[in-house]
Design an enzyme around this catalytic site. Structure first.
Site, short mmCIF file in Angstrom:
data_model
loop_
_atom_site.label_atom_id
_atom_site.label_comp_id
_atom_site.label_asym_id
_atom_site.label_seq_id
_atom_site.Cartn_x
_atom_site.Cartn_y
_atom_site.Cartn_z
N ALA A 18 39.84 38.35 34.30
CA ALA A 18 40.38 37.83 35.58
C ALA A 18 41.23 36.59 35.35
O ALA A 18 41.23 35.68 36.16
CB ALA A 18 39.22 37.51 36.52
N ARG B 120 52.46 39.85 42.08
CA ARG B 120 52.90 40.64 43.24
C ARG B 120 52.14 40.31 44.52
O ARG B 120 52.52 40.73 45.61
CB ARG B 120 52.79 42.13 42.93
N THR C 263 45.11 41.70 27.20
CA THR C 263 43.72 42.05 27.53
C THR C 263 42.78 41.91 26.33
O THR C 263 41.62 41.53 26.49
CB THR C 263 43.65 43.49 28.08
N ASN D 99 15.36 26.59 83.31
CA ASN D 99 16.53 27.22 83.94
C ASN D 99 17.65 26.20 84.06
O ASN D 99 17.47 25.14 84.64
CB ASN D 99 16.15 27.76 85.32
N ALA E 298 24.19 26.87 86.98
CA ALA E 298 25.61 27.09 86.69
C ALA E 298 26.37 25.78 86.63
O ALA E 298 26.13 24.88 87.42
CB ALA E 298 26.22 27.99 87.76
C1 UD1 Z 1 45.77 47.59 31.38
C2 UD1 Z 1 45.65 48.54 30.20
C3 UD1 Z 1 46.14 49.92 30.61
C4 UD1 Z 1 45.37 50.41 31.80
C5 UD1 Z 1 45.45 49.42 32.94
C6 UD1 Z 1 44.51 49.83 34.04
C7 UD1 Z 1 45.97 47.17 28.22
C8 UD1 Z 1 46.88 46.81 27.14
N1 UD1 Z 1 46.40 48.06 29.08
O1 UD1 Z 1 47.16 47.49 31.65
O2 UD1 Z 1 46.00 50.82 29.52
O3 UD1 Z 1 45.87 51.67 32.21
O4 UD1 Z 1 45.05 48.10 32.50
O5 UD1 Z 1 44.72 49.00 35.16
O6 UD1 Z 1 44.85 46.69 28.26
N2 UD1 Z 1 44.12 39.93 31.92
C9 UD1 Z 1 43.63 38.75 31.43
N3 UD1 Z 1 44.29 38.13 30.44
C10 UD1 Z 1 45.42 38.63 29.89
C11 UD1 Z 1 45.92 39.85 30.41
C12 UD1 Z 1 45.25 40.47 31.42
O7 UD1 Z 1 42.60 38.25 31.88
O8 UD1 Z 1 45.97 38.00 28.97
C13 UD1 Z 1 43.39 40.59 33.00
C14 UD1 Z 1 44.21 40.67 34.27
O9 UD1 Z 1 43.99 39.55 35.09
C15 UD1 Z 1 43.69 41.95 34.90
C16 UD1 Z 1 43.26 42.80 33.71
O10 UD1 Z 1 43.12 41.92 32.62
O11 UD1 Z 1 42.56 41.72 35.70
C17 UD1 Z 1 44.28 43.90 33.38
O12 UD1 Z 1 45.48 43.28 33.01
P1 UD1 Z 1 46.90 43.87 33.36
O13 UD1 Z 1 47.94 42.96 32.90
O14 UD1 Z 1 46.91 44.27 34.79
O15 UD1 Z 1 46.90 45.16 32.44
P2 UD1 Z 1 47.85 46.39 32.60
O16 UD1 Z 1 49.16 46.06 32.00
O17 UD1 Z 1 47.84 46.88 33.97
#
Ligand code: UD1
Ligand code: CA
Length: 448
Positions: free
Chosen positions: A9, A15, A79, A376, A379
């Site tokens: 998170a 967006r 991620t 009571n 009013a």
């Molecule tokens: C990721 C997956 C993708 C999957 C999709 C599902 C990877 C590389 N790809 O893509 O395969 O289909 O989710 O929704 O994992 N986040 C962090 N730190 C970071 C990056 C992201 O905490 O450095 C968190 C974001 O806040 C989010 C989640 O990880 O809650 C997913 O990140 P996001 O950038 O949305 O990944 P996608 O590119 O959508």
């Protein structure tokens, strides 16, 4: 055997066009990341670690101290990098479930299915997948000729053939902690986005002859990630529907589910009827055999059984059994009604206790008052509780009868079974069993 959940998170969620981080946005009365952490707990996670970064204070403030742990990802490098930041918090645990903070529709059973499959197949890692009509933007699940996991390819890294794959990565995984810890050390960022992809952990495990499983589920709602406010509203609709269905299955009548908005954590007893246009929020509890609504808005209030409330607003109020409220009553924080109290039309009650059987049927303001039993309040009665600087208390002992249009200038006490004459402005205490009248004598003068 400890199961921990790591919720990613740290992202901003551009967006949403918001100053708040995405996962803090609320659906059905709770932040998205709270929905996810509750689902993880209900599925059996012993520990929840939230990876925070963007707007981390706003995320951390959502959780009461000690309920979850936080790992900080200063820079959002992907991620995989996000999970790395949480690894020292899950060290020594057996299995880690990795989730995203923006999937508020995720249900415990879906996480359980993932964990069950992961355990029974004795995999090093299991990824949750699903088939979608339009896979654009998602990582695609690439399987080998035997149908086994081969890789996950991101949209931006995908070739023509890979782009046609409609089985997508949900971004939810179960992994053995020791396996993922060693795989993470081999993670690179040699891809189109220059990010450390969590998905590559699975490829590394596979290359090391570890078992990587794909569990394909038909639970598209559960993995639905919210990116903008249109999707947020869609999630809201789905969560509302689920809550209404839950309540109806437990014996609550909801006359018009489409116009009824009940937060996830609200509890309502059987044989209560909710009429249209009603909003019930927060940790509100409503007993059985009540009639609530139409057009009633209740926030963080506790309501007993056989209570009737119509066209009213209640906020942090407590209402005993068999009370009747409204139409058009306003119960503000600290309003406490014991059994069989009646609060009628255009009556406002603030920080006041009304004892059993007492009545304020019409057009009153009751603030900072202690009202005994069987009182009571006529009013138009007003407690004048504020002198411009301080708030003062009004005490009405048992059996008091306040005549219509009385001003009770606090601090003031009216003794048991006493009466005030209509139209009086009472500034001094009244003993028990007394009639207090304060008004000029009526003169009837001849018309000229
Ligand atoms: C990721 C997956 C993708 C999957 C999709 C599902 C990877 C590389 N790809 O893509 O395969 O289909 O989710 O929704 O994992 N986040 C962090 N730190 C970071 C990056 C992201 O905490 O450095 C968190 C974001 O806040 C989010 C989640 O990880 O809650 C997913 O990140 P996001 O950038 O949305 O990944 P996608 O590119 O959508
Ligand atoms: Ca995403």
């Amino acid at each position: 055997m400890t199961i921990s959940a790591v919720i990613l998170a740290a992202g901003k969620g551009v967006r949403m066009k918001s100053q708040l981080p995405k996962v803090v946005h609320r659906v059905a009365g709770k932040a998205m990341v709270e929905h996810v952490s509750q689902a993880a707990r209900s599925a059996g996670a012993d520990k929840v670690v939230v990876v925070v970064g963007h707007g981390r204070n706003a995320v951390e403030e959502l959780f009461p101290a000690g309920t979850v742990e936080f790992a900080v990802q200063e820079e959002q490098l992907g991620t995989g990098h996000a999970l790395m930041q949480a690894m020292d918090k899950v060290q020594g645990d057996q299995t880690v479930v990795v989730l995203a903070g923006d999937t508020p529709l995720l249900r415990p059973n879906t996480i359980k299915a993932l964990l069950d499959h992961h355990r029974s197949s004795q995999a090093a890692a299991t990824v949750l997948s699903t088939q979608v009509e339009n896979p654009y933007g998602y990582g695609r699940i690439i399987r080998d000729q035997q149908g086994a996991f081969q890789a996950i390819v991101e949209e931006k890294d995908a070739g023509e053939k890979e782009k046609r794959v409609r089985e997508i990565n949900s971004g939810m995984y179960a992994m053995e902690v020791n396996e993922v810890a060693s795989a993470l050390t081999g993670l690179g960022n040699n891809n189109q986005q220059g990010e450390y992809y969590l998905t590559e952990v699975l490829t590394i495990l596979k290359a090391n002859n570890k078992r990587v499983e794909v569990l394909q589920v038909d639970a598209q709602e559960d993995i639905y990630g919210i990116n903008d406010r249109v999707q947020l509203a869609q999630a809201e609709t789905i969560l509302r529907q689920r809550k209404n269905i839950d309540l109806m299955e437990q014996g609550v009548t909801i006359v018009d589910p489409g116009s009824t908005f009940i937060d996830t954590d609200v509890i309502i007893g059987a044989d209560t009827t909710i009429y249209p246009g009603t909003i019930i929020e927060g940790l509100s509890r409503i007993g059985s055999h009540c009639q609530v609504g139409p057009y009633t808005h209740i926030t963080s209030s506790t309501i007993g059984a056989q209570v009737v409330i119509e066209h009213s607003r209640l906020k942090e109020a407590q209402v005993g059994d068999e009370c009747t409220i409204g139409p058009y009553a306003y119960l503000r924080p600290g309003a406490v009604l014991h059994r069989k109290v009646k609060v009628g039309d255009f009556v406002e009650i603030k920080k006041s206790v009304l004892g059993e059987g007492s009545k304020a049927p019409h057009l009153s303001y009751i603030g900072d008052a202690q009202v005994g039993k069987g009182v009571n309040i006529g009013a138009g009665t007003i407690t004048c509780n504020y002198d411009g600087k301080n708030k003062w208390e009004t005490i009405l002992e048992d059996g008091v009868f306040i005549g219509s249009n009385t001003n009770l200038v606090a601090p003031v006490r009216i003794g048991a079974n006493s009466v005030t004459g209509a139209g009086s402005t009472i500034t001094r205490d009244v003993a028990a069993d007394t009639l207090a009248v304060e008004r000029a004598q009526q003169k009837n003068l001849k018309k000229r």
